[in-house]
Structures are given as C-alpha cells and as structure tokens.
Design an enzyme around this catalytic site. Structure first.
Site, PDB file in Angstrom:
ATOM      1  N   ALA A  19       0.860  -1.189   0.000  1.00 30.90           N
ATOM      2  CA  ALA A  19       0.000   0.000   0.000  1.00 30.90           C
ATOM      3  C   ALA A  19       0.891   1.232   0.000  1.00 30.90           C
ATOM      4  O   ALA A  19       1.946   1.251   0.641  1.00 30.90           O
ATOM      5  CB  ALA A  19      -0.906   0.008   1.235  1.00 30.90           C
ATOM      6  N   LYS A  20       0.465   2.265  -0.721  1.00 33.84           N
ATOM      7  CA  LYS A  20       1.250   3.499  -0.780  1.00 33.84           C
ATOM      8  C   LYS A  20       0.934   4.360   0.451  1.00 33.84           C
ATOM      9  O   LYS A  20       0.335   5.436   0.356  1.00 33.84           O
ATOM     10  CB  LYS A  20       0.955   4.246  -2.073  1.00 33.84           C
ATOM     11  CG  LYS A  20       1.489   3.550  -3.323  1.00 33.84           C
ATOM     12  CD  LYS A  20       1.107   4.329  -4.575  1.00 33.84           C
ATOM     13  CE  LYS A  20       1.679   3.722  -5.831  1.00 33.84           C
ATOM     14  NZ  LYS A  20       3.128   3.963  -5.991  1.00 33.84           N
ATOM     15  N   ILE A  21       1.364   3.861   1.615  1.00 34.48           N
ATOM     16  CA  ILE A  21       1.150   4.565   2.882  1.00 34.48           C
ATOM     17  C   ILE A  21       2.236   5.631   3.023  1.00 34.48           C
ATOM     18  O   ILE A  21       3.440   5.343   2.882  1.00 34.48           O
ATOM     19  CB  ILE A  21       1.177   3.580   4.057  1.00 34.48           C
ATOM     20  CG1 ILE A  21      -0.025   2.624   3.951  1.00 34.48           C
ATOM     21  CG2 ILE A  21       1.171   4.313   5.397  1.00 34.48           C
ATOM     22  CD1 ILE A  21       0.001   1.485   4.948  1.00 34.48           C
TER      23      ILE A  21
END
Length: 326
Positions: A159-161
């Site tokens: 995930a592009k956290i």
C-alpha cells in the site's frame, strides 16, 4: 525528476475544484506528523497525433487506492468511476496537453497531537505536468541499497502509505549521492524486492522474472500491464519467484516498471554491466509496446484508457441533442 507545482493549477480539495494556492492543511494535521495517509499515482499520456490525453487504468488505480485506504481505516466515499470522472475534469480544467501525473491523497485530517487515529478523514486529487521521472534513453545505473525493504508485518509495502515512503526516500537519496540513478532494495531475507519507487524485472534464459507479492513489493499496475504485454504480444512467460542479489549481475536484461517511470531499462548495477551493458532487445520491444498501448495506438488495449477530451466532446454532443431534440 522533481516537479514544482504551479499554484494556479486547479485541484480537487474538500469536495470542490479550486486553485492549488487556496488548498491548505493545518500544521497539526495528523497525517503530517504521523504519516497516516495513503496516496496513489496515475499517469495520463498525451498523444499529439490524436490530440488526446489518455488516463491509464484509472478505475484500477482508484480501486487499489480505496482498498489500501482501508488498512488505515480511511474512508473515501466516491466510487472508482466517480473518482475517474473527477480526475478527467481536473485535467480538462487545467487544459493539459502534455504527459501528466495524477496524485490522489487520502489522509487523517484531525488537527491535534496524539498518535491514535479517529474517524476524521479527507482526500484531495492533484494533477501535474510530468515528463520522464528517470530519463533512461541510454539505460540507468542502479545500486543495491544498504537499506532493507520494509516488511508487511511492520508497514504493508503493498500500500502506498505515506509514512512508509521514508524507506524509499532514504534509499533513493543515498543512491543518488553515491552516483547511481536509482536504488534497488533487498528485503530482510536478502532477496531483491524492488526499486525505491518501482518494480523490477530481469530477463534470464529467455523468460521474464520478477519478485512475487510475498517478497514485500507493491503489486504494481504498470507491472501487470507489462506482464500482459509480454504474454499477449511476445508470447513471453513471466516467472514470479524470489531473486538473489547475484542474479542482478548475471541476468541478460533488467528494467524497472512503475507509474512514474513507465518502463526504464537498467544497463548497470553496482558498477557491473547488465548483459552487454546496453538496452536489451526484449526490454526495448516491451518499452515500445507499453508506449503504444498507453497512447491509444493499439486498439486491443483501448479498454485500459480513459480519453479526456473526446469524452467531453461526446458529453457536449449528447447535451446538445437533448436540448434541441435531435
């Protein structure tokens, strides 16, 4: 490539379109202090011949974004199709006639101190003119980083956290200070994970090889495009398996894929040539196929694309017909 944003660009913020200069968050915003945001990257490619801007797999990107937001319990109410429509409207309002990078960002927006999260969420969508992220006409020189890729049971790398990208930032900065164009990160098992901002493929013994999702990588949409193009256009098998660091030095070809980088050849790793030290035939062919598919030149892949200006013209014709009873 670093892009400075024009403050007059139209963005989508707090549920409406406005100039970027009027879109602000407070200095105590939770995401600013604790990294509690999730972003996405979407490309739109301008084709001069057709005078059209094509957004690449926008619904897929927004579906992934909404799913990843769920990891931080951030709610983004609009459906992917509505988010695609908002993005297209941003592009039209800015009258972009060039390649563009679209950046959706959802975040915890409470203005307070305290690491625990609450239900206060917000999202914004920004689009910027964007050329080549990693200019790679002659191939890139990559270096294996001393920083290891984060693990899924620490911060999910799939995930592009926002907070997770410190991992990419330190690796990328060190690589550039050491004279490399991009970093390659290993995971805690010592296997190749990905570039600092991109997935990685090698060509070995006539097959494409790329790390599987279980190796702590982002399940890239560009990665998926390339695997499909390889299978459908070149009859080339892709093997998903762990890759040892030493294989980077003995493979025939190597390249990165990603929304920002597209498909970028790597011709040297750690001061060692990859194959002949030049861009390989398979890499070059896949790069051309990706270029053509993303610009509407290949009819079979048109379902990947959302045309921005043609859609507007169709809507205007439909409205004209309705108003005039045509």
């Amino acid at each position: 490539m670093n892009v400075d944003a024009d403050p007059n660009l139209i963005v989508y913020f707090n549920g409406r379109y406005m100039p970027m200069r009027d879109a602000h968050v407070g200095i105590l915003t939770h995401a600013l202090h604790y990294g509690t945001g999730v972003f996405e990257g979407i490309r739109a490619h301008w084709d001069e011949r057709q005078q059209e801007l094509f957004v690449l797999r926008s619904d897929d990107h927004y579906q992934r974004w909404k799913q990843n937001c769920g990891i931080l319990r951030i709610k983004v109410p609009p459906a992917p199709e509505e988010l695609t429509a908002i993005s297209a409207e941003i592009l039209r309002r800015n009258d972009f006639r060039t390649n563009v990078y679209i950046r959706p960002l959802a975040y915890k927006c409470a203005e307070r101190v305290g690491v625990s999260t609450d239900e206060q969420d917000a999202f914004a969508i920004v689009a910027l003119p964007f050329g080549e992220y990693l200019p790679a006409d002659n191939g890139l020189h990559a270096g294996v980083s001393s920083w290891r890729r984060i693990q899924d049971n620490a911060i999910p790398p799939g995930a592009k956290i926002c907070g997770a990208y410190v991992n990419s930032a330190v690796a990328s900065a060190d690589a550039r200070l050491s004279g490399f164009d991009e970093a390659i990160l290993l995971n805690e098992n010592g296997h190749v994970a990905e570039g600092a901002t991109c997935n990685i493929f090698m060509v070995r013994k006539g097959k494409l090889v790329t790390p599987p999702v279980s190796e702590n990588i982002l399940e890239g949409i560009t990665r998926d495009c390339v695997m499909r193009l390889a299978a459908w256009e070149l009859n080339l098998e892709t093997v998903e398996r762990p890759i040892n660091r030493s294989e980077l030095y003995s493979c025939e070809e190597l390249f990165f894929t990603g929304t920002a980088v597209g498909l970028a050849p790597v011709v040297r790793v750690d001061h060692r040539p990859v194959g002949s030290g030049t861009i390989g035939a398979i890499t070059r062919r896949l790069g051309q196929l990706y270029f053509d598919a993303t610009r509407g030149h290949l009819e079979v892949y048109r379902n990947w694309l959302t045309p921005v200006y043609r859609a507007q013209a169709t809507q205007e014709l439909a409205l004209h017909a309705e108003v005039h009873g045509v």
